[in-house]
Design an enzyme around this catalytic site. Sequence first.
Site, PDB file in Angstrom:
ATOM      1  N   LYS A 156       4.031 -10.117  -6.785  1.00 14.01           N
ATOM      2  CA  LYS A 156       3.002  -9.956  -5.799  1.00 14.01           C
ATOM      3  C   LYS A 156       2.630 -11.123  -5.481  1.00 14.01           C
ATOM      4  O   LYS A 156       2.012 -12.062  -5.868  1.00 14.01           O
ATOM      5  CB  LYS A 156       1.818  -9.117  -6.004  1.00 14.01           C
ATOM      6  CG  LYS A 156       1.212  -8.510  -4.996  1.00 14.01           C
ATOM      7  CD  LYS A 156       0.043  -7.679  -5.235  1.00 14.01           C
ATOM      8  CE  LYS A 156      -1.213  -8.461  -5.718  1.00 14.01           C
ATOM      9  NZ  LYS A 156      -1.908  -9.303  -5.057  1.00 14.01           N
ATOM     10  N   ASP A 187      -5.231  -4.535  11.615  1.00 14.33           N
ATOM     11  CA  ASP A 187      -5.314  -5.163  12.883  1.00 14.33           C
ATOM     12  C   ASP A 187      -4.825  -3.753  13.826  1.00 14.33           C
ATOM     13  O   ASP A 187      -4.607  -2.822  13.508  1.00 14.33           O
ATOM     14  CB  ASP A 187      -4.738  -6.379  13.325  1.00 14.33           C
ATOM     15  CG  ASP A 187      -5.671  -7.087  14.145  1.00 14.33           C
ATOM     16  OD1 ASP A 187      -6.032  -6.689  15.205  1.00 14.33           O
ATOM     17  OD2 ASP A 187      -5.924  -8.316  13.751  1.00 14.33           O
ATOM     18  N   LYS A 233      -2.550  -7.118   3.113  1.00 17.92           N
ATOM     19  CA  LYS A 233      -3.649  -6.078   3.670  1.00 17.92           C
ATOM     20  C   LYS A 233      -3.767  -5.778   5.208  1.00 17.92           C
ATOM     21  O   LYS A 233      -4.716  -6.240   5.844  1.00 17.92           O
ATOM     22  CB  LYS A 233      -5.080  -6.449   2.871  1.00 17.92           C
ATOM     23  CG  LYS A 233      -5.171  -6.386   1.394  1.00 17.92           C
ATOM     24  CD  LYS A 233      -6.262  -6.792   0.765  1.00 17.92           C
ATOM     25  CE  LYS A 233      -6.519  -6.611  -0.566  1.00 17.92           C
ATOM     26  NZ  LYS A 233      -5.695  -7.572  -1.441  1.00 17.92           N
ATOM     27  N   SER A 263     -10.248  -2.697  -6.532  1.00 19.39           N
ATOM     28  CA  SER A 263     -10.740  -2.899  -7.762  1.00 19.39           C
ATOM     29  C   SER A 263     -11.855  -3.733  -7.842  1.00 19.39           C
ATOM     30  O   SER A 263     -12.633  -3.535  -9.049  1.00 19.39           O
ATOM     31  CB  SER A 263      -9.659  -3.944  -8.609  1.00 19.39           C
ATOM     32  OG  SER A 263      -9.400  -4.948  -7.777  1.00 19.39           O
ATOM     33  N   GLY A 271     -11.542  -6.925 -15.932  1.00 20.73           N
ATOM     34  CA  GLY A 271     -12.193  -5.795 -16.718  1.00 20.73           C
ATOM     35  C   GLY A 271     -11.442  -4.422 -16.957  1.00 20.73           C
ATOM     36  O   GLY A 271     -11.922  -3.574 -17.792  1.00 20.73           O
ATOM     37  N   ASP A 325       0.994  -9.163  -0.451  1.00 17.55           N
ATOM     38  CA  ASP A 325      -0.179  -8.527  -0.439  1.00 17.55           C
ATOM     39  C   ASP A 325      -1.424  -9.073   0.979  1.00 17.55           C
ATOM     40  O   ASP A 325      -2.438  -9.891   0.770  1.00 17.55           O
ATOM     41  CB  ASP A 325      -1.191  -8.824  -1.644  1.00 17.55           C
ATOM     42  CG  ASP A 325      -2.617  -8.039  -1.934  1.00 17.55           C
ATOM     43  OD1 ASP A 325      -2.794  -7.316  -0.996  1.00 17.55           O
ATOM     44  OD2 ASP A 325      -3.026  -8.330  -2.755  1.00 17.55           O
ATOM     45  N   GLY A 361      -2.802 -10.456 -12.583  1.00 16.98           N
ATOM     46  CA  GLY A 361      -2.813 -12.007 -12.277  1.00 16.98           C
ATOM     47  C   GLY A 361      -3.161 -12.998 -13.397  1.00 16.98           C
ATOM     48  O   GLY A 361      -2.454 -13.329 -14.217  1.00 16.98           O
TER      49      GLY A 361
END
Length: 252
Positions: free
Chosen positions: A51, A88, A85, A141, A212, A83, A229
């Site tokens: 990704k 628009d 996102k 997240s 976490g 990624d 990541g």
Amino acid sequence: MSFRFKMEQVAREKGSNIVLALDPFLGEPQHLLEISTRILEKVHPYICALKINRQLVLPLGLFNGMQKILKLAQEKELPTIMDCKINDVGYTNRAIAEYYFKAGFDAVIANPFVGWDEGLQPVFEVAKSKRRGVILLVYMSHKGAPEGYGQTIRDPKTERYTLQYVAFARKALEWEADGAVVGATYPEKIREVHSILKNSVPIFSPGVGAQGGEVETAVKAGARYLIVGRAITLAEDPAETARSIRDIAQNV
Ligand code: XMP
């Protein structure tokens, strides 16, 4: 071969459901390219997909340095997810998706908040015509996620009150998305979204490690793929860390 099928095939063959988020932090393009390729070379046996985020596309350039990373991923037979996102109006969304697919990405992440008509419909249309994938955000997240994804909304079609992420999960089903993003930091949301999506739309879960989230909890709750990541990229031994996260996920 469709994106969805490719993901399943690679995950099965490699016994891994780890998607590497390759996000090196700020630097000169050449340096970022070197770090990224070095990590990918070490980690590729333990992951099922790659990704990429805009934080790497911006300095490298989609048709410049990024091509080297995409080529390397292709050589390693790894599906690639952008990624971006997408968020628009349809006309712009279509162009964004076209560019990422033209560059070689197998899937894009999009935000269902913009809706279908003159929103994400053109993105799904382009993706389907090229057998690429569209993954929808359902519950992010980070700590602030409840402010948006956790809101109670009044569904304009049914006029019933519902939760924003429940509405997004239903859209993922209705629009036949290739994946839904739900943060590993909210395992109870993964469970709830999984009960809506069942096996029709796989859950991609970021937030393991640095944010976490826990591998076992996310997988047990219903995450099909884990997006990881910094826990890998910043580790002293990225390959060993990726292998160990993969093994934990496989043994749940
Ligand atoms: P870390 O270093 O936290 O990286 O393991 C996580 C990667 O995933 C992205 N990310 C998200 N992407 N929805 C997304 O589409 C999310 O809720 C989400 N949370 C994290 C993040 O940008 C990074 O690339």
